[in-house]
Design a protein around this motif. Structure first.
Motif: not given
Lengths: 314, 259, 402
Positions: B86-89, B127
């Motif tokens: 997953l894209f953490p940002w 997030y």
């Protein structure tokens, strides 16, 4: 040690920290407080008015001069464990600092010193990063580029900023450009290496996932690689800005009368220890302030690194 | 090549770093089929999945999607990774919307539906590093589904999730695969999981990988955990285990010979 | 970019030992050259190596590696203690010389003002009076004063400005022994493209701050009605950098001493706006703004004043020789200093060496004492020192009246 690392809570940490500072100040006070009474004997010149005539050895003129006499003077003086100029009492140092801060005359005052240094260091830092960050990312992406530039970086990396002063002076003179160059050379390779490592540490699965979701190669850099590397780049930059500040003396050793580095170096030449301490304290405070500002910036730019895990079930 | 085949590996051999991961492997996955691949470690399951996804090109042979060779990373074969990727940002909702947003499509209702269907309502603004493993995998699944892929490639997606969450996620995946009519290629080590999810089970041999056995799953959809306790399932499990065991022992021999 | 691999403990220990030997050799060479102990930088490197080796885990032969390492450290420390060394320009030695010579340390540099010591060594003057000179190079005058105060050096020739600054900080542990030379005309202000001092208003001047040229320029500007703090921009630069700055056009004018003064004058379109001989201080006291002065460590002198007078009689004998033999002096200077003959001759031409008998006149209100008062006042005005020191208290002028 049942719980490691142990922690005592923020309040208590601040309390102990304040106690630490108080302890250091107390030690300073004790070292410099004039407990002792010292009897020193030294000569002093006594003017008796006994005039003689001599001939000047160089010009041959006749001169009327006074014969020198000296008497031994016993001076009863209070002295401390550590005396000026090695270390002055806290109050004297603060007084000197206040004078330095508030002087209005033609000599620059402390705020001007701080402002000039800040401008030079920050500008050098910004220029250094604007080249190092793109280059570091490129090196991370292209192994051939990385291999080509690596020996040059290895050569530059251990060189302290002061070793660049002679070359910078020959190539760029002694103006502001020379100072920026020194700050640049002092911080460039560190910024480059931190950025490179940040890029290399990006999880390759993120890249794959992005490609799999349809990201084109041109979008990959901006939408995936940079955001993924950003937290590590920023934490590296926090270190680099402190490194840039260590260049302040090398940068200002030549070609200026204003600046914290220049203040420290000039005061050394006139044995003005108080000014040296003031300069050092200012440098330290500015770096701490920049650290705090940087942390604020980090919270803005990479908020996801600061949110705690809530760990909901399933 | 049958008209209903979606994915096909045609005599694929793949080598890297001096080892042959797959040798002349043939595999066909039909429309809406849920295929599970089982095999010992290192037998090339993940390699084959990477070839189907287009992350790598086969050294010999071809991989085809509906008859067209897969020449680059193929968004029509959506991948669900074992470590979520997953894209953490991005928040959960932004992660899920990532695929459509690349194409410039904004459809908040679709995103909301997906969030509901994988069961993470209310977590849209968090997030990823605020979530547990099971939640993250749901988000990963939703993200892949948001892109409307024709095929789902799942590389041991539940291996890192705890056992109880895994059961829940298995049932959900099965339900979604049925309701969205997806073709799925699923890799796992767990025979129970294979029996629960698969329409067809393929056992790969040890390295270099080939199809050792391919058997259709006698149990019909929808399958539940209780069905695993039936004698039919137990027999199936024993049969599969025998097959897999042979390969596991061979691969252990290989690795002890190599060291 | 480099990765360190040590295959075995032994290999690693051997590497450490080779490296430490290198450090020891380096340290010794450094010390011989500069006369200081091993630097803090090297010590830090030793500690870092120690950390690195410990992080690799000394489990197989802990005793051997650790004790070997500590022996090396002790060896380094022993080598780092100051040892008597051979300096350049040793006196001619004769093998049948059982006389015990007193060792004294002279702090100097490559500046021509130290020429009497070079001459005295070569001619055996110091040896004749019972002294062996150990020459150590210290970069700046401030460093030399610090060395005297800390008793790291016995006597030194250094710039008057640094001495006055030390006095103003109430640092008592040195004596102002004498004024051994004046050399007016050896420094000056040269401009390119500016015709007079008045026109320097608003321009940039490159000079070496806190030295005599700084004061010379301040006086020249003041005499033209300008204030150095307000009306010009000062670019601090050492020695040759002044020439570079003027040559590149970054500074409109530069002020420095020989031999760089000649380099400045040789620039195209260069104009000498003034030298130290044009200052009010020269007109009144016949000397420059910051001449060389002779200083000595107070504790060394007080320990045996007669011995001190003997040393300085030897020194001033060398000074008087220098004044009497300019040609031979030039040869000695050329042997010590890598400068072209023409520059050396031109600079030495301006030097006047003043021996023991001339000190009476020099250390008086008509000369150096008056000059020191004015220079101190100027330094206070420029903000370099806080107050004018009572510099006479540091002198031993009564020696010259005995």
């Amino acid at each position: 040690m049942t719980a490691f690392p142990a922690s005592i809570g923020r309040r208590r940490e601040l309390g102990y920290g304040a106690a630490g500072i108080a302890l250091v100040t107390a030690v300073w006070f004790i070292l410099t407080y004039p407990f002792f009474v010292e009897v020193t004997e030294h000569r002093t010149y006594v003017s008796t008015g006994e005039m003689h005539t001599v001939r000047d050895p160089v010009t041959g003129e006749i001169l009327k001069i006074e014969r020198p006499y000296y008497s031994n003077v016993r001076e009863v003086r209070r002295s401390a464990l550590v005396n000026p100029p090695a270390l002055d009492t806290p109050e004297n140092t603060l007084r000197d600092a206040w004078e330095l801060l508030t002087t209005r005359g033609p000599n620059p005052n402390l705020l001007e010193h701080i402002a000039y240094s800040c401008l030079r260091i920050l500008l050098g830092f910004v220029i250094s990063c604007s080249i190092a960050i793109p280059l570091g990312v490129a090196m991370g992406l292209f192994p051939r580029l990385r291999a080509t530039i690596a020996p040059v970086v290895s050569f530059l990396r251990p060189l302290p900023s002061i070793s660049w002063v002679p070359l910078a002076m020959i190539w760029l003179g002694a103006g502001e450009l020379q100072k920026l160059a020194i700050v640049f050379m002092g911080s460039f390779s560190a910024a480059l290496i931190y950025t490179l490592e940040a890029t290399l540490k990006v999880d390759p699965n993120l890249i794959r996932a992005a490609l799999n979701l349809g990201v084109g190669p041109q979008d990959l850099l901006i939408r995936v690689l940079l955001p993924a590397a950003l937290p590590n780049i920023l934490s590296g930059l926090k270190v680099v800005i402190a490194i840039a500040w260590t260049c302040v003396i090398s940068a200002e050793i030549v070609g200026t009368q204003v600046g914290l580095g220049s203040l420290i170096w000039t005061s050394k030449e006139t044995s003005n220890t108080a000014a040296v301490l003031v300069g050092m304290t200012c440098i330290s405070s500015v770096v701490l302030l920049l650290d705090a500002l940087f942390e604020r910036l980090e919270r803005r730019l990479v908020p996801w690194m600061f949110v705690g895990a809530q760990k909901e079930d399933a | 090549m049958s008209a209903a085949a979606v994915l096909q590996a045609d005599c694929v051999t793949h080598r890297y770093g001096g080892i042959t991961a797959l040798r002349q492997i043939d595999l066909t996955i039909a429309e809406r089929e849920f295929l599970v691949m089982l095999g010992p470690s290192g037998c090339g399951k993940s390699t084959l999945l990477n070839l189907f996804a287009g992350f790598e090109q086969p050294s010999e042979g071809r991989v085809l999607l509906r008859g067209d060779p897969i020449a680059k990373v193929e968004p029509r074969c959506g991948v669900v990774f074992q470590n979520y990727a997953l894209f953490p940002w991005l928040t959960v909702a932004q992660n899920i919307a990532f695929g459509p947003s690349i194409k410039g499509i904004r459809s908040p209702e679709k995103i909301a539906n997906l969030i509901r269907s994988v069961g993470i309502e209310g977590f849209g603004d968090l997030y990823p590093n605020q979530l547990s493993g099971g939640m993250k995998q749901r988000v990963a699944l939703a993200r892949t589904l948001a892109n409307d892929p024709e095929v789902l490639l799942c590389d041991e997606p539940f291996a890192a999730v705890d056992a109880m969450t895994r059961q829940v996620l298995q049932e959900e995946l099965s339900r979604i695969a049925t309701s969205e009519a997806k073709t799925v290629l699923f890799i796992t080590h767990s025979i129970d999981e294979a029996i629960l999810l698969a329409d067809r089970i393929v056992v790969l041999s040890s390295r270099p990988g080939r199809v050792k056995e391919s058997l259709p799953n006698p149990l019909q959809r929808p399958r539940t955990q209780n069905m695993l306790l039936e004698p039919e399932s137990r027999e199936l499990k024993q049969y599969i285990w025998r097959k897999v065991r042979e390969e596991v022992l061979m691969s252990l021999q290989d690795s002890s010979r190599a060291s | 970019m480099t990765v360190c691999r040590a295959e075995s403990r032994r290999e690693h220990y051997g590497a450490i030992r080779r490296w430490l030997t290198g450090v020891v050799v380096l340290g010794r060479n450094e010390m011989l050259r500069k006369g200081t102990a091993g630097s803090a930088f090297e010590e830090r490197r030793v500690h870092r190596r120690e950390e690195m080796s410990q992080s690799r885990g000394e489990t197989s032969h802990p005793r051997r590696t650790r004790s070997g390492f500590w022996i090396q450290c002790v060896g380094i420390l022993l080598l780092a203690t100051p040892l008597p060394n051979c300096s350049r320009g040793d006196e001619p030695s004769s093998s049948a010389e059982p006389v015990e010579l007193e060792r004294v340390v002279y702090a100097g540099s490559a500046w021509y003002g130290h020429a009497p010591v070079w001459a005295g060594q070569r001619l055996g003057i110091f040896r004749k009076h019972g002294f062996q000179i150990d020459r150590r190079a210290f970069g700046g005058s401030a460093d030399r004063i610090n060395a005297l105060i800390a008793d790291n050096a016995t006597f030194a020739s250094l710039g008057e400005v640094a001495m006055l600054a030390a006095m103003a900080s109430e640092r008592r542990d040195f004596y102002w022994v004498g004024s051994q030379n004046i050399a007016p005309g050896n420094e000056g202000l040269v401009s390119v493209g500016v015709d007079s001092v008045e026109q320097l208003a608003g321009r940039k001047i490159a000079l070496y701050q806190n030295t005599s040229v700084h004061l010379t320029v301040a006086l020249l500007l003041r005499q033209a009605g300008l204030d150095i703090r307000r009306d010009v921009e000062v670019l601090n630069a050492p020695d040759s950098a002044v020439v570079d700055l003027v040559r590149s056009g970054e500074a409109d004018a530069g002020a420095i001493w020989e031999p760089f003064f000649s380099d400045l004058r040789a620039l195209p379109n260069a104009r000498v706006l003034g030298t130290d001989q044009d200052t009010s201080i020269y007109h009144r006291y016949r000397t420059m703004t910051g001449p060389d002065v002779l200083c000595a460590s107070r504790s060394w002198v007080d320990a045996d004043p007669e011995r001190a007078k003997r040393l300085f009689r030897a020194y001033f004998e060398a000074v008087e020789w220098a004044q009497a033999h300019p040609v031979q002096l030039t040869e000695i200077v050329l042997a010590e200093v890598r400068q072209p003959r023409a520059a050396v001759e031109a600079a030495l031409h301006n030097f006047r060496w003043i021996g023991w008998n001339g000190q009476r006149a020099m250390l008086s209100n008509a000369r150096m004492f008056g000059q020191a008062q004015e220079v101190s006042e100027l330094l206070v005005e420029l903000g370099r020192i806080r107050r004018v020191p009572s510099f006479r208290d540091w002198t031993v002028a009564d020696w010259y009246w005995e």
